[in-house]
Design a protein around this motif. Structure first.
Motif, PDB file in Angstrom:
ATOM      1  N   ALA A 125       6.007 -19.474  -5.523  1.00  0.00           N
ATOM      2  CA  ALA A 125       6.864 -18.286  -5.648  1.00  0.00           C
ATOM      3  C   ALA A 125       6.329 -17.367  -6.739  1.00  0.00           C
ATOM      4  O   ALA A 125       5.841 -17.831  -7.773  1.00  0.00           O
ATOM      5  CB  ALA A 125       8.294 -18.699  -5.956  1.00  0.00           C
ATOM      6  N   GLY A 126       6.405 -16.080  -6.499  1.00  0.00           N
ATOM      7  CA  GLY A 126       6.017 -15.102  -7.498  1.00  0.00           C
ATOM      8  C   GLY A 126       4.528 -14.801  -7.543  1.00  0.00           C
ATOM      9  O   GLY A 126       4.090 -13.891  -8.247  1.00  0.00           O
ATOM     10  N   GLU A 127       3.706 -15.588  -6.811  1.00  0.00           N
ATOM     11  CA  GLU A 127       2.267 -15.341  -6.777  1.00  0.00           C
ATOM     12  C   GLU A 127       1.936 -14.466  -5.569  1.00  0.00           C
ATOM     13  O   GLU A 127       2.618 -14.516  -4.552  1.00  0.00           O
ATOM     14  CB  GLU A 127       1.508 -16.671  -6.651  1.00  0.00           C
ATOM     15  CG  GLU A 127       1.714 -17.622  -7.806  1.00  0.00           C
ATOM     16  CD  GLU A 127       0.939 -17.203  -9.056  1.00  0.00           C
ATOM     17  OE1 GLU A 127       0.139 -16.239  -8.967  1.00  0.00           O
ATOM     18  OE2 GLU A 127       1.129 -17.853 -10.105  1.00  0.00           O
ATOM     19  N   THR A 128       0.850 -13.706  -5.696  1.00  0.00           N
ATOM     20  CA  THR A 128       0.473 -12.819  -4.605  1.00  0.00           C
ATOM     21  C   THR A 128      -0.739 -13.378  -3.854  1.00  0.00           C
ATOM     22  O   THR A 128      -1.717 -13.799  -4.473  1.00  0.00           O
ATOM     23  CB  THR A 128       0.170 -11.414  -5.150  1.00  0.00           C
ATOM     24  OG1 THR A 128       1.360 -10.921  -5.767  1.00  0.00           O
ATOM     25  CG2 THR A 128      -0.245 -10.463  -4.034  1.00  0.00           C
ATOM     26  N   TYR A 129      -0.628 -13.420  -2.534  1.00  0.00           N
ATOM     27  CA  TYR A 129      -1.709 -13.951  -1.689  1.00  0.00           C
ATOM     28  C   TYR A 129      -2.139 -12.869  -0.697  1.00  0.00           C
ATOM     29  O   TYR A 129      -1.356 -12.021  -0.307  1.00  0.00           O
ATOM     30  CB  TYR A 129      -1.224 -15.147  -0.880  1.00  0.00           C
ATOM     31  CG  TYR A 129      -0.746 -16.326  -1.686  1.00  0.00           C
ATOM     32  CD1 TYR A 129      -1.587 -17.395  -1.948  1.00  0.00           C
ATOM     33  CD2 TYR A 129       0.559 -16.366  -2.177  1.00  0.00           C
ATOM     34  CE1 TYR A 129      -1.151 -18.488  -2.680  1.00  0.00           C
ATOM     35  CE2 TYR A 129       1.009 -17.450  -2.911  1.00  0.00           C
ATOM     36  CZ  TYR A 129       0.147 -18.517  -3.167  1.00  0.00           C
ATOM     37  OH  TYR A 129       0.582 -19.585  -3.884  1.00  0.00           O
ATOM     38  N   ARG A 130      -3.413 -12.962  -0.295  1.00  0.00           N
ATOM     39  CA  ARG A 130      -3.862 -12.133   0.845  1.00  0.00           C
ATOM     40  C   ARG A 130      -3.881 -13.027   2.083  1.00  0.00           C
ATOM     41  O   ARG A 130      -4.754 -13.865   2.241  1.00  0.00           O
ATOM     42  CB  ARG A 130      -5.236 -11.534   0.571  1.00  0.00           C
ATOM     43  CG  ARG A 130      -5.154 -10.274  -0.306  1.00  0.00           C
ATOM     44  CD  ARG A 130      -6.510  -9.832  -0.785  1.00  0.00           C
ATOM     45  NE  ARG A 130      -7.434  -9.561   0.320  1.00  0.00           N
ATOM     46  CZ  ARG A 130      -7.433  -8.431   1.033  1.00  0.00           C
ATOM     47  NH1 ARG A 130      -6.559  -7.479   0.751  1.00  0.00           N
ATOM     48  NH2 ARG A 130      -8.302  -8.253   1.988  1.00  0.00           N
ATOM     49  N   LEU A 131      -2.875 -12.852   2.931  1.00  0.00           N
ATOM     50  CA  LEU A 131      -2.708 -13.714   4.099  1.00  0.00           C
ATOM     51  C   LEU A 131      -3.423 -13.096   5.314  1.00  0.00           C
ATOM     52  O   LEU A 131      -3.044 -12.028   5.786  1.00  0.00           O
ATOM     53  CB  LEU A 131      -1.200 -13.885   4.382  1.00  0.00           C
ATOM     54  CG  LEU A 131      -0.792 -14.609   5.656  1.00  0.00           C
ATOM     55  CD1 LEU A 131      -1.343 -16.025   5.700  1.00  0.00           C
ATOM     56  CD2 LEU A 131       0.736 -14.650   5.784  1.00  0.00           C
TER      57      LEU A 131
END
Lengths: 572, 186
Positions: free
Chosen positions: B118-124
């Motif tokens: 939670a709270g982390e940013t990913y490039r999906l």
């Protein structure tokens, strides 16, 4: 008004309109076939509604997807296109008092459309085209499916060209003076959009057909989506345009309404022609490969000019009814004109319910769901069919039903059977479709997917409330189907058993009488406008109040959706 | 009814000459209000692109389905302990944030299960092995289109911990309704 015994034409003793006998057959044939396809689509609809109602869950899985394909194609293409060709032929020959340009071309159009439609329906029913209306590549149907659609599209295009040729003929033979009537203008706008639409259809369907018979490689699926929606969305704008023309027609015949301002009405139709073609983008708002700038440009700056056009019609149509009613003496309070309106006349009730359902429900949801970012919380959920069932069904189909209650006595010269049932029919249909749409929209807000046989595989994701709303879809579907069945039954029954009314006017469905005591007190006050032309200031306060209520509802729904969007995960 | 015999023209008759008039009265006021509303609608979308957190930019790259499948397999290998459990859909892949993560849509499954923080940013990165699919993340109800041949990149930031479901909402064949996947957020 005397009935002329000219063999090429006859005068309708109800409306005083001239019916061209040579075009009459094609108006009738297209209209009857339209109703046949409506019935096929309607039977499909009730099967689907009873399947999505999880408690009933009627159809097996493969038949569900097959019937959804059948439903979409018969309702959105065949019913609408056949009826629109009937309207085009009727409007141009009757209102411009001209013969159809070519019977031969009308035959070619009709036979191509019918052949194509039968090909498509048979291909679907034998299970060779479980691909949905949109038939997104790489899903592939039997070549007969694509060929059938091409035949229907080209056949319709030929019919539309016949309409333009007739328009030209009327101009050349000077059968009318000055500008064409507003209803003809609206029909022409619909025809222009139809040409652009059907060309998109050819551009996407011809390569797909060639691919299906193995002649060329598969076209790019994203390209297919872009061009297909040029057909899929724009064909619905042909409906909007035709529906608005029918509103003007029915407002006139049921209440004696006249356009407040011809320039406003016509400009609004021109806005449709110019800007509606960009609405293809509405289906690509969460797609890969098309950028945010493109999405925003297509849905906002240009599209809202088409929204503006609908808002103009949405005001000017009821306002013209208000003026006509006040003119007849229905002047009590803000809404005396509305309560005194002929609500027992199915032509009026169908038209006015269509206006309200289309504007308040269809229009507001359409613009909101078609907002680029808000589409994230709506795309491919049941919110989408929840929207278009109140535009194309509660709006267009209901208006076309209302028109039928006048068209059948006018063309077949028979009195409707079981009139009390006919008076009830638009209400039943309206309530059914609104219930269905509300059920779909709320289920969709919980994420329930459209075009899905079952939500059980997703386990407890949705919860009991979603089931409740799917139940509402089932109940609304049953009501709407009963009303549709009633409409088809009454109409076919009238063609067969209706009392003949040759040589006299049809019985009035109910048009408001002039109130003798107060008539004349509320006449519009003439004022002098430029160039010595007399313009009038009309009493339209009631419509203005309705319009403001509409705008407030619109704003509340729109911003509530932005709020809902702000609550989901950040994404870009 | 006598609609053809009134003094001014109805919508069924040719309008009298000089019909081109500017709107007046309430009609004019309403058109003004409608124009203002349309302008508000038009401004909202670009505004949200700069100030809002949820946007669909359509970031995507052309990719052959076979190549995308290889990338997904490589991603799974690099981020998992027991590969067979991942293949069977029992164990999730746990990628270290932030970074590039992969999801494959195919008839009728989403692969693999992802475990995110939670709270982390990913490039999906999402694409399809076969047909078009619909990525519908529930219960938030976030929806994106998945088209074969296109690597659709969503830059997402999961919020509250929990188990989320991915339901396919684009018809992809007769088993379409069974296509449910999972994203776990901790």
């Amino acid at each position: 008004m005397n009935a002329k015994s000219d063999s090429a034409k006859r005068i309708c003793l109800t409306t005083g309109l001239t019916i061209c006998r040579q075009a009459e057959f094609f108006v009738k044939a297209n209209a009857v076939l339209a109703v046949v396809f409506l019935l096929i689509g309607g039977i499909a609809a009730i099967l689907l509604a009873l399947t999505r109602w999880q408690t009933v869950h009627l159809l097996p899985v493969d038949w569900f997807y097959r019937i959804i394909t059948l439903h979409g194609i018969n309702m959105l293409l065949f019913w609408i296109l056949f009826f629109e060709v009937a309207i085009l032929y009727f409007v141009v020959t009757t209102l411009l008092n001209v013969r159809l340009a070519s019977r031969a071309i009308a035959w070619v159009s009709l036979s191509m459309m019918l052949t194509g439609a039968v090909m498509v329906d048979v291909t679907i029913l034998v299970g060779k085209a479980d691909v949905m209306l949109s038939s997104y590549l790489p899903l592939l149907a039997h070549p007969a499916f694509y060929l059938g659609i091409i035949l229907v599209a080209v056949g319709t295009l030929i019919g539309v060209i016949n309409f333009f040729a007739t328009l030209y003929k009327a101009k050349k033979e000077k059968t009318y003076e000055g500008s064409v009537p507003l209803v003809v203008f609206g029909a022409t706008a619909a025809a222009i959009i139809a040409v652009v639409t059907l060309l998109h259809g050819a551009v996407v369907m011809v390569p797909t057909f060639l691919h299906s018979v193995g002649l060329i490689a598969q076209p790019d699926p994203q390209w297919y989506r872009l061009i297909w929606w040029g057909l899929g969305h724009m064909s619905q704008q042909v409906n909007v345009c035709a529906m608005v023309a029918v509103w003007y027609f029915l407002a006139t015949v049921t209440t004696g309404a006249k356009p407040l301002n011809e320039a406003v009405c016509r400009s609004a139709f021109v806005l449709y022609i110019l800007f509606i073609n960009l609405a293809s983008a509405h289906h690509l708002l969460v797609d890969p490969g098309v950028g945010a700038g493109w999405k925003i440009w297509n849905t906002s700056y240009a599209m809202y000019l088409a929204v503006l056009a609908s808002m103009m019609h949405g005001f000017t149509v009821p306002a013209s009814v208000e003026v006509a009613m006040r003119h007849k003496g229905y002047i009590r309070g803000l809404f005396g004109w509305l309560t005194g309106a002929p609500w027992r006349n199915p032509g009026f009730s169908a038209f006015f319910l269509s206006l309200i359902i289309f504007g308040f429900l269809g229009g507001i949801t359409g613009v909101t769901l078609g907002t680029q970012q808000i589409n994230i919380i709506a795309h491919n959920t049941l919110r989408i069919p929840g929207h278009f069932h109140v535009t194309v069904v509660g709006g267009t189909t209901l208006a076309f039903m209302g028109l039928t209650y006048y068209l059948v006595p006018l063309l077949w010269q028979r009195e409707y059977i079981f009139k009390p049932l006919a008076r009830l029919q638009p209400y039943l249909f309206g309530i059914g479709i609104v219930t269905l749409s509300v059920g779909m929209s709320f289920a969709g807000s919980m994420g329930v997917a459209r075009r899905s046989w079952d939500i059980e595989a997703a386990g407890s994701i949705y919860g009991p409330t979603a089931h409740l709303f799917l139940g509402l879809v089932g109940i609304g579907g049953i009501l709407a189907f009963l009303a549709l069945f009633l409409y088809v039954g009454l109409t076919v029954g009238t063609l067969l058993f209706g009392r003949r009314i040759v040589g006299r006017a049809m019985e009035d469905w109910g048009t408001p009488k002039v109130l003798s005591t107060s008539a004349g007190h509320d006449h519009p006050a003439p004022i002098q406008a430029g160039a010595g032309v007399v313009a009038t200031v009309h009493p339209t306060q009631g419509t203005m109040v309705l319009a403001i209520v509409f705008l407030i509802s619109f704003a509340v729904y729109y911003f509530a959706n932005w709020k809902a969007l702000a609550d989901v995960w950040p994404v870009r | 009814m006598k609609i053809m015999s009134e003094e001014s023209s109805s919508s069924l008759q040719c309008p009298a000459p000089g019909w081109f008039q500017a709107p007046s009265g309430n009609e004019r006021t309403w058109i003004g209000m409608a124009v203002v509303w349309c302008l508000i609608l038009s401004v909202m979308m670009p505004y949200w692109h700069f100030r809002g957190k949820q946007n669909s930019t359509g970031e995507a790259y052309k990719v052959k389905p076979a190549d995308f499948i290889k990338r997904v397999e490589k991603f799974v290998l690099a981020n998992t302990g027991v590969e067979s459990l991942v293949e069977e859909g029992i164990a999730p892949v746990v990628p270290a944030p932030p970074g590039e993560i992969y999801l494959l849509a195919k008839q009728f499954a989403w692969f693999p299960i992802l475990k995110l923080r939670a709270g982390e940013t990913y490039r999906l990165h999402i694409s399809s092995a076969d047909f078009q699919h619909g990525f519908s993340l529930l219960p938030m109800n976030m929806n994106f289109q998945i088209v074969p041949g296109y690597d659709h990149v969503l830059t997402i930031t999961p919020q509250a911990p929990g188990t989320y479901h991915i339901v396919c909402n684009e018809f992809c064949g007769i088993g379409h309704q069974n296509m449910v996947g999972k994203i776990i957020v901790e």
